[in-house]
Each structure stands twice: as C-alpha cells, then as structure tokens.
Design an enzyme around this catalytic site. Sequence first.
Site, PDB file in Angstrom:
ATOM      1  N   ILE A  16      24.321  93.052  -2.740  1.00  0.00           N
ATOM      2  CA  ILE A  16      25.196  93.218  -1.580  1.00  0.00           C
ATOM      3  C   ILE A  16      25.256  94.695  -1.171  1.00  0.00           C
ATOM      4  CG2 ILE A  16      27.466  92.774  -0.606  1.00  0.00           C
ATOM      5  CD1 ILE A  16      25.853  90.249  -1.468  1.00  0.00           C
ATOM      6  N   GLY A  45      19.139  82.667  -2.802  1.00  0.00           N
ATOM      7  CA  GLY A  45      18.572  83.656  -1.901  1.00  0.00           C
ATOM      8  C   GLY A  45      18.168  82.994  -0.600  1.00  0.00           C
ATOM      9  N   GLU A  70      17.191  89.638   4.460  1.00  0.00           N
ATOM     10  CA  GLU A  70      17.432  89.059   5.801  1.00  0.00           C
ATOM     11  C   GLU A  70      16.407  87.968   6.111  1.00  0.00           C
ATOM     12  OE1 GLU A  70      19.823  90.710   8.050  1.00  0.00           O
ATOM     13  OE2 GLU A  70      20.251  92.407   6.763  1.00  0.00           O
TER      14      GLU A  70
END
Length: 387
Positions: free
Chosen positions: A158, A132, A364
């Site tokens: 995803i 990650g 992100e």
Amino acid sequence: MMDFELTDEQSLIRETARSFTDNEIVERARQNDRNEHFDTELVSMIADQGYLGAIVPREYGGAGLDYVTYGIVVEEIGRGCSAMRTVISVQTSLVCSALLRWGTEEQKQRYLPKLCSGEWLGCFGLTEPDTGSDAANQRTRARRTDSGWVINGAKMWISLGNHAKLALIFAQTDPEKGHRGLACFLVETDQPGFQPQEIHHKMGLRGSDTASISLDDVEVAEDQLLGEVGDGFKVAMSSLDSGRYSVAAGCVGICQGCVEASVRYAKEREQFGRPIASFQLVQAMLADMAVETDAARMLVWRAGYLKDAGKPNSTETSIAKLYATEAAVKCANTAIQVHGGSGYVDDHPVERYFRDVRVTTLYEGTSQIQKLIIGRALTGINALVPS
C-alpha cells in the site's frame, strides 16, 4: 476532434512543471533513493504547486485541471522521480477521484480540501497478501454493528500507507455475495487497530512509502461508507481507471528522461576519436526510444481526451497503460546500453529509471490483466470468468 496542439495554458503548466521538476525534484531524487527516504518536505512542495489535487474542482480545493493537462504534469514529475510521481498518482487518481465520484457532499467537503492541500495524505487499501489481480476476492471482512462497522484483515503493498491520515479500505461484508458484497470504507488511520508497517528492500521506488497494514477490530461509522454496500468493486475499478492513466503518463516521463539522458551522454562520450552519437547503432537505439516515447504519449493523450469528453475510455486507458509501461521498461534498458558501464551506477538517472520502472507493469493491473481487458473489449468474452 482531438487537437495535438497544446493551449497556451497547457504549455505554461508544462513549462512550470518541468522547471519545478528540474529545480526541486531531480536534485533530491538520487539521495532519497539511496537513503530510502520518503521526502515529506518535497511532498509539501508538490502540494503547494497544486499537483496533489490536480483533477479536483476548485470548490473542493483542487486545481481543476482536465485529464490531458494532468497527464502532462504527471509526465514531467515522472521524468524527475517516479517515487514522487507515485504520491501524485495515489493521492489524486486513486483517492481523490474515488471521493469525487462516489462520495457524499459531506464526505467531499470533509476530506478533499485536506487531501488537495497536502495536509493529509491518503492511501488505497485494495491489495492483500493473497489478493492481487483477483481484486474481488477480498479476505478483509467488515461486520455490521449497532454503530456502524468493524473491520478485520490485512493489506499489502500500500503506497503512502505509513503516512496516510485517510485510508480507502475495501472489505467483504458478505462472502456469499462475492463481488456484490464488497464495500469501500473511509478509514481515518489514527485509531486503535490500524497498524501500518514499512516495507523495506524494494528493487525500486525506494524514495516512496510502501506499507503492509493490519486491521484489528477497526471501528468505522456508518457515514464512512463510500457509496453503498456492493459498490466496492465498482469504486475500485473506477479508481484504477484513473490510476492507470497517471501511471501511463508517468512512464511517458521515464521514456522522455531516458531519451534526454541518452542523447546528452552520447554527444559527450567519445570512443574511437569521436562522440558515440556519431555511430549508427547508437543512433538506432536513440531513435527506438524516441519512437516508443512518442507512441506512448499519444496513447496517453488519447485516453485523457476521452476522459475529458466524458466518453467510454476503459479500453483506451488499458491500452495506454500497457504500452507506456512496457515502452518505459524498454527505454530504461536501452538507455543503460547507451551509457555502457556508466549506466550501471547511479551517477546517471537511467540506473534509477531501470529499477523504478519495473513495478509499473505489475501494479494498477499487470500487463497481462490489461491484455485481458483489451481482449474482452474485442471479443465480448471475459477470460477471467471460469467457464
């Protein structure tokens, strides 16, 4: 000098995005969330608005918007539905921006028009079951063959993975080289060995598509390499820089949505013979949300301004992402408090805001990773490198 006054064009784009969100997205968002339905019809409508290729130049089928204007659009969509905002973020900020920066002219011509029009969706295959925050530690392997490459591995969490026709897959070509061995491949998904599977039972973003992907001897031609071998890590980081911006902008939308819903409810709801908006502690909660919203928006606009000026902006983007996501979590929590018991069911949007926003401090780059990026910029010391 940064100008906080929107141009006439920006104001028109904002009004159009707001109207589209209110008329088309908001009414579908609750049902799509309830049914865990990925609304491909709505995605097509978003594509028709030009939002899937917002920052892509017109020559490749995009809208040719600057980053500040793109952020304004993403804020409005995020106010209506984070699941649909995710589609825009992945398609535009992760996939299209990578192709724009790293693709050959042939790759751009081949893929960008299809992505901008919504004919194709794309996904960003970086995260793995065991990888990650440590993005350089890829277990997916790419082995060179006579005709190109063969990829084996697995990807996790995803977005758009089940519907994507094009996947950016990050893989290690030589484990001994560490991040210098990473490469990014443009993988067309309609081939043997590429197997996505839908992830169910998510806390939020139930109207978005999330997949785990297995890659079993997936063949990729030599000309499907994005950049060079060894560029993979830089491709990922540059895409995340754009992705973090759009996540931050979407979270400003959640903040704004929380303010609007809470003000509306507080003026309608009566207790003790008067609207709860007349109580000082309720006004304090509304004020807190308004301040968080304005501060987050200004940080997003600053990052967008720097991107448009071509100036270094990684730190400022991380600051915007860190602040806006955490602010949106706070605003969603506060908005439910204003709504009381009514905020605990999905008759009002704040219940969905609360569930949808929680993941934004994770993907992100987690809030903790953003702090390490900011800390590295301040001190010159990389806390992620073992001493």
